[in-house]
Design an enzyme around this catalytic site. Structure first.
Site, PDB file in Angstrom:
ATOM      1  CB  SER A 147      42.992  31.357  39.605  1.00  0.00           C
ATOM      2  OG  SER A 147      44.185  31.187  40.351  1.00  0.00           O
ATOM      3  CE1 TYR A 160      40.727  33.242  44.336  1.00  0.00           C
ATOM      4  CE2 TYR A 160      42.244  31.560  43.571  1.00  0.00           C
ATOM      5  CZ  TYR A 160      41.731  32.834  43.488  1.00  0.00           C
ATOM      6  OH  TYR A 160      42.216  33.699  42.527  1.00  0.00           O
TER       7      TYR A 160
HETATM    8  P1  NAD Z   1      40.939  42.775  43.754  1.00  0.00           P
HETATM    9  O1  NAD Z   1      40.610  42.537  45.186  1.00  0.00           O
HETATM   10  O2  NAD Z   1      41.909  43.851  43.408  1.00  0.00           O
HETATM   11  O3  NAD Z   1      39.585  43.029  42.920  1.00  0.00           O
HETATM   12  C1  NAD Z   1      38.417  42.285  43.159  1.00  0.00           C
HETATM   13  C2  NAD Z   1      37.231  43.026  42.599  1.00  0.00           C
HETATM   14  O4  NAD Z   1      36.051  42.266  42.904  1.00  0.00           O
HETATM   15  C3  NAD Z   1      37.051  44.421  43.246  1.00  0.00           C
HETATM   16  O5  NAD Z   1      36.590  45.323  42.280  1.00  0.00           O
HETATM   17  C4  NAD Z   1      35.944  44.152  44.268  1.00  0.00           C
HETATM   18  O6  NAD Z   1      35.184  45.307  44.588  1.00  0.00           O
HETATM   19  C5  NAD Z   1      35.108  43.129  43.523  1.00  0.00           C
HETATM   20  N1  NAD Z   1      34.214  42.403  44.413  1.00  0.00           N
HETATM   21  C6  NAD Z   1      34.507  41.688  45.523  1.00  0.00           C
HETATM   22  N2  NAD Z   1      33.383  41.226  46.082  1.00  0.00           N
HETATM   23  C7  NAD Z   1      32.335  41.660  45.325  1.00  0.00           C
HETATM   24  C8  NAD Z   1      30.940  41.533  45.394  1.00  0.00           C
HETATM   25  N3  NAD Z   1      30.325  40.860  46.380  1.00  0.00           N
HETATM   26  N4  NAD Z   1      30.199  42.127  44.437  1.00  0.00           N
HETATM   27  C9  NAD Z   1      30.771  42.832  43.441  1.00  0.00           C
HETATM   28  N5  NAD Z   1      32.095  42.981  43.328  1.00  0.00           N
HETATM   29  C10 NAD Z   1      32.872  42.409  44.263  1.00  0.00           C
HETATM   30  O7  NAD Z   1      41.432  41.356  43.206  1.00  0.00           O
HETATM   31  P2  NAD Z   1      42.208  40.944  41.866  1.00  0.00           P
HETATM   32  O8  NAD Z   1      43.506  40.399  42.325  1.00  0.00           O
HETATM   33  O9  NAD Z   1      42.178  42.005  40.848  1.00  0.00           O
HETATM   34  O10 NAD Z   1      41.318  39.695  41.388  1.00  0.00           O
HETATM   35  C11 NAD Z   1      40.413  39.750  40.300  1.00  0.00           C
HETATM   36  C12 NAD Z   1      40.136  38.341  39.800  1.00  0.00           C
HETATM   37  O11 NAD Z   1      41.369  37.755  39.350  1.00  0.00           O
HETATM   38  C13 NAD Z   1      39.587  37.398  40.886  1.00  0.00           C
HETATM   39  O12 NAD Z   1      38.612  36.549  40.327  1.00  0.00           O
HETATM   40  C14 NAD Z   1      40.831  36.619  41.303  1.00  0.00           C
HETATM   41  O13 NAD Z   1      40.487  35.362  41.823  1.00  0.00           O
HETATM   42  C15 NAD Z   1      41.553  36.508  39.975  1.00  0.00           C
HETATM   43  N6  NAD Z   1      42.984  36.230  40.106  1.00  0.00           N
HETATM   44  C16 NAD Z   1      43.827  37.098  40.753  1.00  0.00           C
HETATM   45  C17 NAD Z   1      45.188  36.787  40.843  1.00  0.00           C
HETATM   46  C18 NAD Z   1      46.185  37.703  41.519  1.00  0.00           C
HETATM   47  O14 NAD Z   1      47.328  37.305  41.689  1.00  0.00           O
HETATM   48  N7  NAD Z   1      45.834  38.922  41.873  1.00  0.00           N
HETATM   49  C19 NAD Z   1      45.651  35.594  40.279  1.00  0.00           C
HETATM   50  C20 NAD Z   1      44.762  34.733  39.641  1.00  0.00           C
HETATM   51  C21 NAD Z   1      43.425  35.071  39.552  1.00  0.00           C
END
Ligand code: NAD
Length: 265
Positions: A147, A160
């Site tokens: 991130s 985080y």
């Molecule tokens: P999201 O909530 O849409 O997806 C998260 C995924 O992780 C889901 O499939 C969920 O089921 C899975 N998950 C959560 N806990 C779990 C567990 N215990 N076991 C197995 N799977 C599990 O979130 P997202 O926004 O798509 O985020 C995905 C990644 O991208 C994360 O690592 C997040 O930190 C990173 N990220 C997101 C953003 C953003 O703006 N959305 C920005 C930077 C980084």
């Protein structure tokens, strides 16, 4: 994506791919002819729909494994299952992640442990299980979805930010340990992406602050993102496909900020 990255027939695990960024990255890999191990939480019927849609849309095999990213034994089993089902494992995308926001002195201990487990330790456990397979193949690609918070901090996101900074250290270490075996390990550091998680925040914040959703996006959520545009799934997929293809062979131990200039400040 119209470009052919030469990945046809390869095998990828994408953790946390039942939703958001992980799902989009799995879709992009499948679109290149990569067989997928889908992983993540959710309702079983919805997961099965996602699995079969991905397989049908791209004509690839998609296996679902429900490993809980807080459980090292289940993570190792997912990697084993990928190798058993497909005979190889070429790409590991450590993407699963969760968030909790609170000041340090009020941050619940269990939330700290959960975030470190899912956002950091799961990548260690999955990589530990995958690397022996990749070494044997003489080829492998590990991409950690970190991130902008792997590079800079924001208040109230201690766990985080700590996990995401940690994953950049893990990325560099794995890169050094595997550099001569045709394996690379890199991190992608996205800025804000409009996933369902963020969309829910837009509506909530608009209500709480009594301002329009447009204003929340520009002045609250994207306050730190100079482009004032969300990063798109396609932009992240483009970076991922480059890294996992032969073109990315010399990118190793690096972190790629795809954040509209956030961390340039
Ligand atoms: P999201 O909530 O849409 O997806 C998260 C995924 O992780 C889901 O499939 C969920 O089921 C899975 N998950 C959560 N806990 C779990 C567990 N215990 N076991 C197995 N799977 C599990 O979130 P997202 O926004 O798509 O985020 C995905 C990644 O991208 C994360 O690592 C997040 O930190 C990173 N990220 C997101 C953003 C953003 O703006 N959305 C920005 C930077 C980084």
């Amino acid at each position: 994506m119209a470009v052919d990255f030469g990945l046809q027939g390869q095998v990828a695990i994408v953790t946390g791919s039942t939703s958001g960024i992980g799902h989009a990255l799995a879709d992009a890999l499948a679109g290149q002819g990569v067989n997928i191990v889908l992983n993540g939480l959710g309702e079983m019927n919805a997961i099965e729909r996602t699995r079969s849609e991905l397989a049908e849309k791209h004509g690839v095999e998609v296996l679902y494994h429900g490993a809980d990213m807080t459980k090292p034994v289940e993570i190792a089993d997912m990697v084993k299952a990928a190798k058993a089902e497909f005979g190889e494992l070429d790409i590991l995308v450590n993407n699963a992640g969760v968030q909790h926001v609170a000041p340090v002195e009020e941050f619940p201990d269990d939330k700290w442990d959960l975030i470190i487990a899912i956002n950091l330790s799961s990548a260690f456990h999955a990589s530990k299980a995958a690397i022996p397979i990749m070494r044997e193949q003489g080829r492998g690609r590990i991409v950690n979805i970190a991130s902008a918070h792997g590079l800079v901090a924001s208040p109230y996101k201690s766990a985080y930010v700590a996990a995401k900074h940690g994953i950049l250290g893990l990325t560099k270490t794995i890169a050094l340990e595997t550099a001569q075996q045709g394996i690379t390990c890199n991190a992608i550091c996205p800025g804000f992406v409009k996933t369902p998680l963020v969309e829910a925040q837009i509506a909530d914040q608009a209500k709480a602050r009594g301002i329009s959703e447009e204003a929340v996006m520009k002045d609250v959520i994207l306050a730190a993102q100079p482009t004032k545009q969300f990063v798109t799934f396609e932009q992240l997929a483009g970076q991922l496909l480059y890294l996992v293809s032969d073109l990315g062979a010399s990118a190793n131990g690096a972190s790629f900020a795809i954040d509209g200039g956030w961390t340039a400040q």
